[in-house]
Motif scaffolding. Sequence first.
Motif, PDB file in Angstrom:
ATOM      1  N   VAL A  82       0.795  -1.207   0.117  1.00  0.00           N
ATOM      2  CA  VAL A  82      -0.139  -0.265  -0.132  1.00  0.00           C
ATOM      3  C   VAL A  82       0.789   1.033   0.017  1.00  0.00           C
ATOM      4  O   VAL A  82       1.932   1.377   0.681  1.00  0.00           O
ATOM      5  CB  VAL A  82      -0.811  -0.058   1.291  1.00  0.00           C
ATOM      6  CG1 VAL A  82      -1.729   1.426   1.375  1.00  0.00           C
ATOM      7  CG2 VAL A  82      -1.887  -1.292   1.291  1.00  0.00           C
ATOM      8  N   THR A  83       0.891   2.147  -0.961  1.00  0.00           N
ATOM      9  CA  THR A  83       1.568   3.380  -1.007  1.00  0.00           C
ATOM     10  C   THR A  83       0.685   4.483  -0.631  1.00  0.00           C
ATOM     11  O   THR A  83      -0.372   4.652  -0.769  1.00  0.00           O
ATOM     12  CB  THR A  83       2.266   3.443  -2.573  1.00  0.00           C
ATOM     13  OG1 THR A  83       0.930   3.551  -3.402  1.00  0.00           O
ATOM     14  CG2 THR A  83       2.898   2.405  -2.814  1.00  0.00           C
ATOM     15  N   THR A  84       1.462   5.278  -0.040  1.00  0.00           N
ATOM     16  CA  THR A  84       1.057   6.702   0.350  1.00  0.00           C
ATOM     17  C   THR A  84       1.987   7.787  -0.228  1.00  0.00           C
ATOM     18  O   THR A  84       2.957   7.305  -0.718  1.00  0.00           O
ATOM     19  CB  THR A  84       0.846   7.120   1.886  1.00  0.00           C
ATOM     20  OG1 THR A  84       2.076   6.974   2.523  1.00  0.00           O
ATOM     21  CG2 THR A  84      -0.063   5.944   2.575  1.00  0.00           C
ATOM     22  N   GLY A  85       1.693   8.999  -0.124  1.00  0.00           N
ATOM     23  CA  GLY A  85       2.641  10.096  -0.455  1.00  0.00           C
ATOM     24  C   GLY A  85       3.954   9.864   0.012  1.00  0.00           C
ATOM     25  O   GLY A  85       4.887  10.419  -0.456  1.00  0.00           O
ATOM     26  N   ALA A  87       5.050   7.270   2.163  1.00  0.00           N
ATOM     27  CA  ALA A  87       5.549   5.859   2.756  1.00  0.00           C
ATOM     28  C   ALA A  87       4.882   4.570   1.828  1.00  0.00           C
ATOM     29  O   ALA A  87       4.051   4.915   1.246  1.00  0.00           O
ATOM     30  CB  ALA A  87       4.908   5.695   4.163  1.00  0.00           C
ATOM     31  N   TYR A  88       5.490   3.554   2.052  1.00  0.00           N
ATOM     32  CA  TYR A  88       5.144   2.206   1.801  1.00  0.00           C
ATOM     33  C   TYR A  88       4.568   1.277   2.871  1.00  0.00           C
ATOM     34  O   TYR A  88       5.399   1.525   3.868  1.00  0.00           O
ATOM     35  CB  TYR A  88       6.352   1.444   1.003  1.00  0.00           C
ATOM     36  CG  TYR A  88       6.830   1.933  -0.225  1.00  0.00           C
ATOM     37  CD1 TYR A  88       5.876   2.277  -1.504  1.00  0.00           C
ATOM     38  CD2 TYR A  88       8.018   2.552  -0.133  1.00  0.00           C
ATOM     39  CE1 TYR A  88       6.389   2.835  -2.502  1.00  0.00           C
ATOM     40  CE2 TYR A  88       8.602   3.261  -1.239  1.00  0.00           C
ATOM     41  CZ  TYR A  88       7.744   3.422  -2.552  1.00  0.00           C
ATOM     42  OH  TYR A  88       8.340   3.974  -3.465  1.00  0.00           O
ATOM     43  N   HIS A  89       3.405   0.634   2.722  1.00  0.00           N
ATOM     44  CA  HIS A  89       3.194  -0.385   3.852  1.00  0.00           C
ATOM     45  C   HIS A  89       3.345  -1.704   3.092  1.00  0.00           C
ATOM     46  O   HIS A  89       2.610  -1.982   2.242  1.00  0.00           O
ATOM     47  CB  HIS A  89       1.907   0.022   4.411  1.00  0.00           C
ATOM     48  CG  HIS A  89       1.563   1.279   5.183  1.00  0.00           C
ATOM     49  ND1 HIS A  89       1.777   1.280   6.443  1.00  0.00           N
ATOM     50  CD2 HIS A  89       1.325   2.596   4.428  1.00  0.00           C
ATOM     51  CE1 HIS A  89       1.881   2.587   7.004  1.00  0.00           C
ATOM     52  NE2 HIS A  89       1.485   3.398   5.752  1.00  0.00           N
ATOM     53  N   LEU A  90       4.198  -2.460   3.774  1.00  0.00           N
ATOM     54  CA  LEU A  90       4.398  -3.781   2.995  1.00  0.00           C
ATOM     55  C   LEU A  90       3.926  -4.797   3.919  1.00  0.00           C
ATOM     56  O   LEU A  90       4.198  -5.026   5.111  1.00  0.00           O
ATOM     57  CB  LEU A  90       5.886  -4.094   2.865  1.00  0.00           C
ATOM     58  CG  LEU A  90       6.235  -5.227   2.086  1.00  0.00           C
ATOM     59  CD1 LEU A  90       5.581  -5.827   0.800  1.00  0.00           C
ATOM     60  CD2 LEU A  90       7.714  -5.321   1.838  1.00  0.00           C
ATOM     61  N   LEU A 108       7.516   1.824   5.595  1.00  0.00           N
ATOM     62  CA  LEU A 108       8.746   2.066   5.113  1.00  0.00           C
ATOM     63  C   LEU A 108       8.738   3.448   4.656  1.00  0.00           C
ATOM     64  O   LEU A 108       7.678   3.692   3.898  1.00  0.00           O
ATOM     65  CB  LEU A 108       9.108   1.142   4.087  1.00  0.00           C
ATOM     66  CG  LEU A 108      10.313   1.086   3.337  1.00  0.00           C
ATOM     67  CD1 LEU A 108      11.442   0.683   4.628  1.00  0.00           C
ATOM     68  CD2 LEU A 108      10.428   0.231   2.275  1.00  0.00           C
ATOM     69  N   ASP A 109       9.544   4.336   4.952  1.00  0.00           N
ATOM     70  CA  ASP A 109       9.757   5.647   4.473  1.00  0.00           C
ATOM     71  C   ASP A 109       9.875   5.635   2.989  1.00  0.00           C
ATOM     72  O   ASP A 109      10.815   4.955   2.469  1.00  0.00           O
ATOM     73  CB  ASP A 109      10.696   6.590   5.149  1.00  0.00           C
ATOM     74  CG  ASP A 109      10.855   7.880   4.541  1.00  0.00           C
ATOM     75  OD1 ASP A 109      11.571   8.198   3.710  1.00  0.00           O
ATOM     76  OD2 ASP A 109      10.136   8.914   5.525  1.00  0.00           O
ATOM     77  N   ARG A 110       9.102   6.460   2.174  1.00  0.00           N
ATOM     78  CA  ARG A 110       9.132   6.299   0.661  1.00  0.00           C
ATOM     79  C   ARG A 110      10.426   6.766   0.385  1.00  0.00           C
ATOM     80  O   ARG A 110      11.056   6.548  -0.801  1.00  0.00           O
ATOM     81  CB  ARG A 110       8.027   7.093   0.389  1.00  0.00           C
ATOM     82  CG  ARG A 110       7.920   6.779  -1.386  1.00  0.00           C
ATOM     83  CD  ARG A 110       6.453   7.255  -1.875  1.00  0.00           C
ATOM     84  NE  ARG A 110       6.360   6.906  -2.886  1.00  0.00           N
ATOM     85  CZ  ARG A 110       5.047   6.869  -3.656  1.00  0.00           C
ATOM     86  NH1 ARG A 110       4.022   6.894  -3.137  1.00  0.00           N
ATOM     87  NH2 ARG A 110       5.031   6.518  -5.000  1.00  0.00           N
ATOM     88  N   LEU A 115      11.929  -0.375  -1.588  1.00  0.00           N
ATOM     89  CA  LEU A 115      10.611  -1.189  -1.556  1.00  0.00           C
ATOM     90  C   LEU A 115      11.239  -2.505  -2.184  1.00  0.00           C
ATOM     91  O   LEU A 115      10.730  -3.645  -1.540  1.00  0.00           O
ATOM     92  CB  LEU A 115       9.770  -0.473  -2.527  1.00  0.00           C
ATOM     93  CG  LEU A 115       8.416  -1.460  -2.451  1.00  0.00           C
ATOM     94  CD1 LEU A 115       7.825  -1.732  -1.058  1.00  0.00           C
ATOM     95  CD2 LEU A 115       7.452  -0.830  -3.321  1.00  0.00           C
ATOM     96  N   ALA A 116      12.033  -2.867  -2.964  1.00  0.00           N
ATOM     97  CA  ALA A 116      12.504  -4.130  -3.675  1.00  0.00           C
ATOM     98  C   ALA A 116      13.187  -4.824  -2.643  1.00  0.00           C
ATOM     99  O   ALA A 116      12.804  -5.855  -2.252  1.00  0.00           O
ATOM    100  CB  ALA A 116      13.275  -4.039  -5.000  1.00  0.00           C
ATOM    101  N   LEU A 117      14.247  -4.215  -2.014  1.00  0.00           N
ATOM    102  CA  LEU A 117      14.951  -4.816  -0.943  1.00  0.00           C
ATOM    103  C   LEU A 117      14.279  -5.392   0.308  1.00  0.00           C
ATOM    104  O   LEU A 117      14.340  -6.312   0.651  1.00  0.00           O
ATOM    105  CB  LEU A 117      16.076  -4.028  -0.506  1.00  0.00           C
ATOM    106  CG  LEU A 117      17.015  -4.453   0.862  1.00  0.00           C
ATOM    107  CD1 LEU A 117      17.498  -5.978   0.430  1.00  0.00           C
ATOM    108  CD2 LEU A 117      17.896  -3.458   1.032  1.00  0.00           C
TER     109      LEU A 117
END
Length: 132
Positions: A82-85, A87-90, A108-110, A115-117
């Motif tokens: 899930v992405t926000t402006g 951050a990512y929520h994995l 995770l701070d965008r 994100l891949a790692l």
Amino acid sequence: MPGIDESLLEAMRLPGARGAWLVDWISGLALGAVGEAPGGDAEATAAVTAELARHAAESGALAPGGPDSAGVGTSPVEDMIVTTGDAYHLIRFVSTPFDSTVFLHLWLDRNDGNLALARLRLGEMAGRLVLG
């Protein structure tokens, strides 16, 4: 094999990690949490992500093989992003020999995160996680 606390601390060592949880998607309760939480409320974050995870896990439509005759996906969902402006929520589902209803959630701070790692490492952590 690491337990809950060790796995969450390992997740927090990823670049850009802001918070990590192990959540039961049936009850919506955090079984473990480290770091920050969006809005400062780890339990609310766990409950909201549990709703998303439950929907994905129970929806046969999201499985690549489509639903079987019982309406259940033939291939389980592995993770969700899930992405926000900012951050990512994995969300990474944890597979176990028994009927697992838990997932790892990494905030995770965008700008600082990879994100891949994070996706690869969270998958490895989920595979090594010892519950119980």
